[in-house]
Design a protein around this motif. Sequence first.
Motif: not given
Length: 216
Positions: A169-180
Amino acid sequence: MLIVDDHATVRMGIRLVLQAADDLEVVGEAADGRSAISMARALSPDVILMDLRMPVLDGIEATKVLHEKYRVVVLTTFDDDEYLFGALQAGAHGFLLKSAEPQAIILGVRAAARGESVLDPQVTARILARALAVPEAAALPELTGREQEVLQGIGEGLSNPQLAQRLGIGQSTVKTHVSQVLAKLGVSTRLQAARIAYGATSSPGRTGGPADPGTP
């Protein structure tokens, strides 16, 4: 910083490592937890590198006294889980391994001085392995399957780019998951999440779980 270890040879080795960095200064050394408390109050170090097994007063008890005012980073041989998790509960701000490369110790001390949590990837993996092995009753139902995958990767010390590559997946998606994950657990740092994780393992009826680094 203040170096706390009951072995003079170890203290000398750590001092030599830290003195190689121009921006780090060792202001004192202590051979036990009681001396560490007295010296910390007298010297006000930015960071305290704390051994765990020591005479007079061990590192866990000393950390309980010092953690609210000082950044205590445990420097451990990593051979005893009870000491490790005990230090987490006591309020340690981070963990470094005595076997780590000198540069890793220097970088860890710098990070702690900036107020960041410091966790060696091996330590994080051990914490999360215990947390994720809890009974079903103490599981973390609020985390989705993908969030648990992200959490597991962070427990292995993976960066966001590495997580993106592993999960496809994209890095922006990873960052979103981390934040969630952080938001769901109500924490802002990896160390805070690790404390919640350990609490879940020691309280079978509790729900809650581990999370990610301080900055998504």
